[in-house]
Enzyme design. Structure first.
Site, PDB file in Angstrom:
ATOM      1  N   LYS A  16       0.808  -1.220   0.000  1.00 22.54           N
ATOM      2  CA  LYS A  16       0.000   0.000   0.000  1.00 22.54           C
ATOM      3  C   LYS A  16       0.842   1.272   0.000  1.00 22.54           C
ATOM      4  CE  LYS A  16      -4.286  -1.730   0.432  1.00 22.54           C
ATOM      5  NZ  LYS A  16      -5.438  -1.376  -0.419  1.00 22.54           N
ATOM      6  N   SER A  40      -8.306  -0.535   6.912  1.00 25.04           N
ATOM      7  CA  SER A  40      -8.208  -1.408   8.076  1.00 25.04           C
ATOM      8  C   SER A  40      -6.783  -1.444   8.617  1.00 25.04           C
ATOM      9  CB  SER A  40      -8.662  -2.832   7.719  1.00 25.04           C
ATOM     10  OG  SER A  40      -7.756  -3.423   6.804  1.00 25.04           O
TER      11      SER A  40
END
Length: 337
Positions: free
Chosen positions: A53, A78
């Site tokens: 990410k 999350s």
């Protein structure tokens, strides 16, 4: 609004790859043997934040104009996207607020705070994280950096495909991809248009796979089962992801918690690596024989931010010697290995 209609492109993926290569070394591309067939794993779990990410977070924030940087960013995650955005925001001097589920792993909450981001918690299930983020932006301003439904984020994630191609010396035959909302899968599809894309999701949370079959967005059932793959639980994909993947990706497959745990144990025993549940889904599908594997297959290991206590339980709870790895001699430029 201009940003909302911009589509991700292969040129954007290439530009993202150049930008990311200027600040981060390539992650290792490792030769392994899965059920008797040699292939590759791309160790994105070894990124500075422990997950791929960081790619999308960096590309999105680095592309903000001066006004956007001053206004700050809001993200929903999350944990791994949260850390990617927080890492990029800290490096670029941008204020970041992250909407995270109250039940997110403590290691991800702690790491995000340590990077300087503000965290707003929401209840999962029960609250819509996108609505929470929208309310924050309406009240305080800022640019939304969506975890997967964002053109720049998709392009940034796709940089992993450019990197793998350079390391192999040619495009992979296929990518096996851990999939939540489809940002990485879409980015890889753009990066390597001739490579097959296999999306892998947890059982009961295969929203991308179902959407690919239906040709339209499908939402998770209200009684969707629990999964240990906390990183792979979006309620639905976005139109921007489905537009890229529809007609391009192979039929999706899903994996059980037991198969994911087997993959975690396999990676620990054979690669000496800590892989979080969501980051092991693609490997789980390969080990279970649910997707084809050949000499030019790349399996994405997408995250290593495992809760220490739960990871210890997984490692000690079963046979870690499943399908011992060998390291065959392979051709190609394995830079970053």
């Amino acid at each position: 609004m201009k940003d909302s209609i911009r589509k991700p492109t292969q040129a954007g993926v290439i530009a993202a790859a150049d930008s990311i290569a200027a600040i981060l070394p390539p992650t290792p591309l490792l030769p392994v043997e899965i059920n008797g067939t040699g292939c590759w794993v791309k160790a994105e779990n070894l990124q500075p934040i422990g997950a791929f990410k960081i790619r999308g977070g960096w590309w999105r924030l680095s592309c903000l104009d001066e006004e956007g940087r001053k206004g700050g960013v809001v993200a929903v995650s999350s944990g791994n996207h949260a850390q990617g955005v927080a890492w990029a925001a800290k490096r670029l001097g941008i204020a970041a607020t992250i909407v995270m589920p109250r039940d997110a792993p403590q290691v991800k909450l702690a790491n995000t705070r340590a990077l300087g981001a503000d965290i707003v918690l929401y209840e999962r299930p029960g609250e819509d994280r996108d609505e929470v983020a929208a309310s924050l932006i309406a009240e305080n301003g800022g640019t939304l950096v969506h975890a997967f439904g964002d053109s720049w984020v998709i392009e940034g994630q796709g940089s992993a495909g450019i990197e793998a191609t350079a390391q192999m010396g040619h495009a992979p035959s296929r990518f096996i991809v851990c999939c939540g909302g489809g940002g990485l899968a879409a980015g890889l599809a753009l990066a390597c248009p001739n490579s097959a894309i296999h999306v892998v999701e947890p059982e009961g949370w295969d929203m991308v796979g179902q959407a690919l079959t239906a040709g339209e967005i499908v939402h998770a059932a209200p009684d969707a089962p629990k999964t240990i793959c906390d990183a792979l639980q979006p309620n639905a994909t976005k139109a921007i992801n489905l537009d890229v993947l529809h007609g391009r990706a192979e039929p999706g497959v899903s994996v059980s918690d037991a198969e994911v745990r087997t993959a975690q144990r396999w990676a620990f025993a054979n690669l000496r690596m800590v892989i979080e549940p969501g980051g092991a889904a693609a490997l789980a599908a390969a080990l279970a024989g649910k997707v084809p594997v050949d000499a030019d297959t790349v399996i994405m290991l997408t995250g290593g931010n495992a809760d220490p206590a739960r990871f210890a339980e997984t490692i000690t709870g079963g046979d870690a010697s499943v399908d011992t790895v060998t390291l065959p001699t392979r051709s190609g430029n394995m830079s970053g290995v």
